[in-house]
Write a protein that holds these residues in place. Structure first.
Motif, short mmCIF file in Angstrom:
data_model
loop_
_atom_site.label_atom_id
_atom_site.label_comp_id
_atom_site.label_asym_id
_atom_site.label_seq_id
_atom_site.Cartn_x
_atom_site.Cartn_y
_atom_site.Cartn_z
N GLY A 1 0.41 -1.17 -0.18
CA GLY A 1 -0.41 0.14 -0.24
C GLY A 1 0.54 1.23 -0.21
N VAL A 2 0.38 2.13 -0.03
CA VAL A 2 0.50 3.36 0.15
C VAL A 2 0.99 3.81 1.77
N ALA A 3 2.31 3.78 2.18
CA ALA A 3 2.80 3.92 3.62
C ALA A 3 2.52 5.50 3.87
N LEU A 4 2.09 6.61 4.49
CA LEU A 4 2.27 7.24 4.88
C LEU A 4 3.34 7.38 6.39
N PRO A 5 4.18 8.84 6.21
CA PRO A 5 3.69 9.95 6.25
C PRO A 5 4.89 9.75 4.77
N GLU A 6 4.91 8.67 4.30
CA GLU A 6 6.12 9.49 3.22
C GLU A 6 5.61 9.51 1.51
N ARG A 7 3.98 8.84 1.58
CA ARG A 7 3.32 8.76 1.03
C ARG A 7 4.13 7.76 -0.78
N GLU A 8 4.73 6.52 -0.35
CA GLU A 8 4.96 6.13 -1.43
C GLU A 8 5.00 4.36 -0.83
N GLU A 9 5.26 4.53 -2.85
CA GLU A 9 4.24 3.03 -2.63
C GLU A 9 5.01 2.12 -2.31
N ARG A 10 4.66 0.61 -0.93
CA ARG A 10 6.08 -0.23 -0.42
C ARG A 10 5.09 -1.44 -0.09
N THR A 11 5.96 -2.33 -0.16
CA THR A 11 5.25 -3.72 0.70
C THR A 11 6.37 -4.05 1.69
N TYR A 12 5.61 -4.75 2.27
CA TYR A 12 5.82 -4.97 3.56
C TYR A 12 5.93 -6.16 4.96
N TRP A 13 7.04 -7.34 4.86
CA TRP A 13 6.58 -8.20 5.72
C TRP A 13 6.07 -8.69 6.89
N ILE A 14 5.47 -9.46 7.84
CA ILE A 14 5.71 -9.46 8.90
C ILE A 14 6.73 -10.62 9.68
N ASP A 15 7.46 -11.09 10.17
CA ASP A 15 8.63 -11.55 11.15
C ASP A 15 8.28 -11.89 12.52
N GLY A 16 7.17 -12.87 12.95
CA GLY A 16 7.25 -13.25 13.76
C GLY A 16 5.85 -11.47 14.34
N GLU A 17 6.43 -10.39 15.13
CA GLU A 17 6.45 -9.23 15.84
C GLU A 17 7.28 -8.43 15.14
#
Length: 355
Positions: free
Chosen positions: A7-23
């Motif tokens: 999604g678009v991450a705020l506050p940077e307003r950039e398209e990003r992908t994240y992964w969740i590793d545990g917590e």
């Protein structure tokens, strides 16, 4: 299972992908993701670090109600369901239970221990009643017994004196020397002035705050938590009362508080969102009130998200941050998006989808 978020991450307003590793939030796939199934739980929209309410009192609802752990759980659950994943409790009737910051399904909590009230400056018996000379030692005790914060009632009645400046200075200095931070309740010009001059870490409410003190607040890092939502309801009641000196004084303070939100932001003061009201889970409305008072939309949103998290010592959406975030279908700062912030489509807390 590895969770993926786009999604678009705020506050940077950039398209990003994240992964969740545990917590933990990651900006690159963890090594084990290649060998395990990956589930995309957010694909598009807007991503924010979990919302924050920096002035809320879960566990009790009025001076006559005892502190109750079952009520505390219900209040924290209401925060969580609204996307509020971190709260600061500046004052409680009793110390928070040991489980409060570690429950996997409840928001993270930063506590300031019991309210510290010197004679005549709070509801009798609700906080920790002490003499002025006992304030520095008591402030250190509450800060070290909680999450490093203590809460001092700096003033109370509009026509009575605040905690003296020398007493407030001694208390703030003692807590800082112990590595803690100090929040001060202030609703009078003297109380707000003394809290600022003493170097308090946050002004709670800050009514009648002299705007000439804003530059000093910015320079020393004193934050302003105006709790507009709670005071707006009081303002409606005061407007309906018969004219009096007290009514004029209160309404002048309310108008000054609204003006000071914009002026404080322009001066570089950290202005933060706190509700100090019930029901819990309404910090989105407080963020909107900050914007209505003159803060830019992004800054008002940050006051209830990334700015507040950083102020409390937690990062935003960066590699290695706690996996606490909320997702929306549309930009919560966009024109016509009123109410969006309080209705996240996805809530992820400690790496788990909780909504």
């Amino acid at each position: 299972m590895t969770l993926r978020i786009r999604g678009v991450a705020l506050p940077e307003r950039e398209e990003r992908t994240y992964w969740i590793d545990g917590e933990t939030l990651r900006t690159v796939p963890p090594a084990r993701a290649a060998a395990k199934q990956v589930e995309t739980v957010v694909d598009g929209g807007w991503l924010l670090p979990g919302l924050v309410d920096v002035h809320t009192h879960p566990g009790t609802e009025d001076p006559d109600t005892p502190f109750d752990e079952a009520l505390l759980r219900r209040h924290l659950s209401a925060h969580r369901d609204a996307g509020v994943l971190l709260v600061r409790t500046p004052g409680t009737k009793g110390r928070m239970p040991g489980w409060v910051d570690t429950e996997p399904d409840l928001p993270r909590v930063r506590s300031a221990g019991r309210w510290l009230a010197t004679p005549g400056r709070f509801f009798p018996g609700v906080g920790r009643d002490i003499e002025e000379g006992e304030l520095p030692e008591a402030a250190v005790e509450e800060a070290t017994a909680s999450s490093g914060w203590c809460k001092i009632i700096g003033d109370w009645r509009w026509d009575e004196p605040a905690v003296p400046l020398d007493v407030m200075r001694a208390a703030v200095a003692a807590v800082h020397a112990a590595g803690g931070r100090v929040a001060v309740h202030c609703q009078t010009a003297e109380g707000s002035r003394n809290a600022v001059l003493a170097g308090a870490d946050s002004l709670e409410h800050g009514m009648h705050l002299d705007p000439e003190l804003l530059d000093l607040m910015a320079a020393q890092g004193t934050a302003l938590v105006p709790t507009l939502s709670a005071f707006a309801r009081s303002a409606e009641r005061w407007q309906r009362r018969e004219p009096s000196v007290k009514r004029s004084h209160w309404l002048d303070g309310w108008r000054g508080t609204l003006d000071n939100v914009r002026l404080a932001h322009e001066a570089g003061v950290t202005v933060l969102a706190g509700t100090d009201s019930f029901p819990c889970g309404t910090v989105a409305a407080e963020s909107e009130r900050l914007a209505q008072a003159g803060m830019p939309a992004d800054a008002a949103l940050g006051a209830a998200s990334w700015t507040a998290r950083e102020w409390l010592g937690l990062p935003g959406l960066i590699d290695g941050a706690p996996a606490d975030l909320v997702a929306y279908d549309k930009d919560p700062t966009a024109v016509g998006a009123s109410g969006t912030l309080g209705r996240p489509k996805r809530v992820i807390l400690r790496g788990r989808v909780v909504r």
